[in-house]
Design a protein around this motif. Structure first.
Motif, short mmCIF file in Angstrom:
data_model
loop_
_atom_site.label_atom_id
_atom_site.label_comp_id
_atom_site.label_asym_id
_atom_site.label_seq_id
_atom_site.Cartn_x
_atom_site.Cartn_y
_atom_site.Cartn_z
N PRO A 105 0.83 -1.21 0.00
CA PRO A 105 0.00 0.00 0.00
C PRO A 105 0.86 1.25 0.00
N ALA A 106 0.28 2.35 -0.44
CA ALA A 106 1.03 3.60 -0.55
C ALA A 106 0.28 4.73 0.14
N LEU A 107 1.03 5.58 0.82
CA LEU A 107 0.50 6.78 1.45
C LEU A 107 1.21 7.97 0.83
N LEU A 108 0.45 8.79 0.11
CA LEU A 108 0.98 9.95 -0.59
C LEU A 108 0.68 11.20 0.23
N LEU A 109 1.74 11.92 0.62
CA LEU A 109 1.60 13.15 1.41
C LEU A 109 2.13 14.33 0.60
N ILE A 110 1.38 15.43 0.60
CA ILE A 110 1.76 16.63 -0.17
C ILE A 110 1.58 17.85 0.72
N ARG A 111 2.54 18.77 0.63
CA ARG A 111 2.37 20.11 1.20
C ARG A 111 2.62 21.10 0.08
N ASP A 112 1.66 22.00 -0.15
CA ASP A 112 1.82 22.96 -1.24
C ASP A 112 2.47 24.24 -0.73
N THR A 113 2.67 25.18 -1.62
CA THR A 113 3.35 26.42 -1.25
C THR A 113 2.49 27.34 -0.40
N ALA A 115 1.17 26.06 2.29
CA ALA A 115 1.29 25.32 3.55
C ALA A 115 0.09 24.43 3.83
N GLN A 116 -0.66 24.08 2.78
CA GLN A 116 -1.79 23.17 2.92
C GLN A 116 -1.29 21.73 2.78
N ALA A 117 -1.69 20.84 3.70
CA ALA A 117 -1.29 19.44 3.66
C ALA A 117 -2.48 18.57 3.24
N PHE A 118 -2.22 17.65 2.33
CA PHE A 118 -3.28 16.77 1.84
C PHE A 118 -2.62 15.58 1.15
N HIS A 186 3.65 20.99 -10.14
CA HIS A 186 2.28 21.50 -10.15
C HIS A 186 1.27 20.36 -10.04
N GLY A 187 0.11 20.71 -9.55
CA GLY A 187 -0.97 19.75 -9.44
C GLY A 187 -2.29 20.47 -9.28
N GLY A 188 -3.34 19.70 -9.07
CA GLY A 188 -4.66 20.29 -8.91
C GLY A 188 -5.60 19.32 -8.22
N SER A 189 -6.72 19.84 -7.78
CA SER A 189 -7.73 19.02 -7.10
C SER A 189 -9.11 19.61 -7.38
N CYS A 190 -10.03 18.75 -7.81
CA CYS A 190 -11.42 19.14 -8.06
C CYS A 190 -12.35 18.12 -7.40
N SER A 201 -6.91 21.49 -2.16
CA SER A 201 -6.13 22.72 -2.06
C SER A 201 -7.06 23.91 -2.20
N PRO A 202 -6.91 24.95 -1.39
CA PRO A 202 -7.84 26.08 -1.43
C PRO A 202 -7.98 26.73 -2.80
N ARG A 203 -6.91 26.73 -3.60
CA ARG A 203 -6.93 27.40 -4.89
C ARG A 203 -7.26 26.45 -6.05
N GLY A 204 -7.52 25.19 -5.76
CA GLY A 204 -7.79 24.25 -6.83
C GLY A 204 -6.49 23.72 -7.41
N GLU A 205 -5.76 24.54 -8.15
CA GLU A 205 -4.44 24.18 -8.63
C GLU A 205 -3.40 24.68 -7.64
N PHE A 206 -2.28 23.98 -7.55
CA PHE A 206 -1.30 24.29 -6.52
C PHE A 206 0.11 24.02 -7.03
N CYS A 207 1.08 24.56 -6.30
CA CYS A 207 2.50 24.26 -6.53
C CYS A 207 2.99 23.43 -5.35
N VAL A 208 3.73 22.38 -5.66
CA VAL A 208 4.20 21.46 -4.63
C VAL A 208 5.43 22.03 -3.94
#
Length: 217
Positions: A105-113, A115-118, A186-190, A201-208
């Motif tokens: 199994p895999a656990l993917l952790l991201i923090r964007d610029t 400071a949002q973690a998801f 770069h990434g995004g979430s919808c 991410s609050p802005r939808g698209e984000f920078c990692v």
């Protein structure tokens, strides 16, 4: 130590149109557990998520909260850091190479610029695929600032799909619950039908800023 038990209801599969540029899920898609977006609550007897080294993204309290939502069989097992941008650089190809070492199994952790973690949890290892793969235990999550977990709705089986240019988690109607580009900059979430999630991410698209992938040793 007694683990947290939760009760879920299976939802029937429903035919859904494929999102734009997506193919049918492969045979790895399996039934899982339905769940709406929820705010994590403290259990009577918490189960710890054990990491082999400290995470640069999540604090100890956040790790403990997230561990409660992993399948019971995976709690209190040591998770190893398979890939991180601070050590291995920003490259989706490198991520695939590092995660291919273990079939876990895999656990993917991201923090964007901002400071949002998801991130995302998958019972299948992250790998290159021609179609969607994964199981119904896959979920998305965010700390905004409290933990929210978005579980499988049962509406489709578009759990994960990866190629050299993009990694996608969750889909429907041409939108992805979480996506990352080939450079992992770069990434995004919808909101998507797979998880009925909010934008992670609050802005939808984000920078990692930082990204980690953990797996069972």
């Amino acid at each position: 130590m007694r683990g947290l038990r939760a009760h879920y209801h299976l939802l029937p599969d429903q035919d859904e149109d494929l999102p734009t540029d997506c193919t049918e899920p492969d045979s790895e898609g399996q039934p899982g557990w339905e769940g709406a977006p929820v705010t994590a609550t403290a259990p009577e007897e918490p189960c710890r998520l054990v990491l082999s080294t400290p995470s640069s993204i999540l604090q100890e309290r956040e790790i403990e909260e997230l561990g409660l939502h992993l399948p019971t069989r995976l709690r209190q097992q040591p998770w190893s850091l398979l890939y991180c941008t601070a050590r291995d650089g920003f490259s989706l190809r490198t991520l695939y190479r590092c995660t291919s070492q273990l079939s876990s199994p895999a656990l993917l952790l991201i923090r964007d610029t901002e400071a949002q973690a998801f991130g995302a949890f998958s019972t299948s290892p992250i790998h290159v695929s021609s179609g969607f793969y994964g199981t119904g235990e896959t979920f998305l999550f965010s700390f905004s600032p409290e933990l929210k977990v978005f579980r499988w709705t049962g509406r489709n089986n578009f759990f994960l799909k990866g190629d050299v240019d993009m990694l996608m988690v969750g889909a429907g109607s041409g939108k992805f619950g979480l996506w990352l580009d080939g450079d992992l900059h770069h990434g995004g979430s919808c909101p998507c039908e797979t998880f009925n999630n909010e934008s992670l991410s609050p802005r939808g698209e984000f920078c990692v800023r930082d990204l980690e992938v953990w797996g069972l040793a």
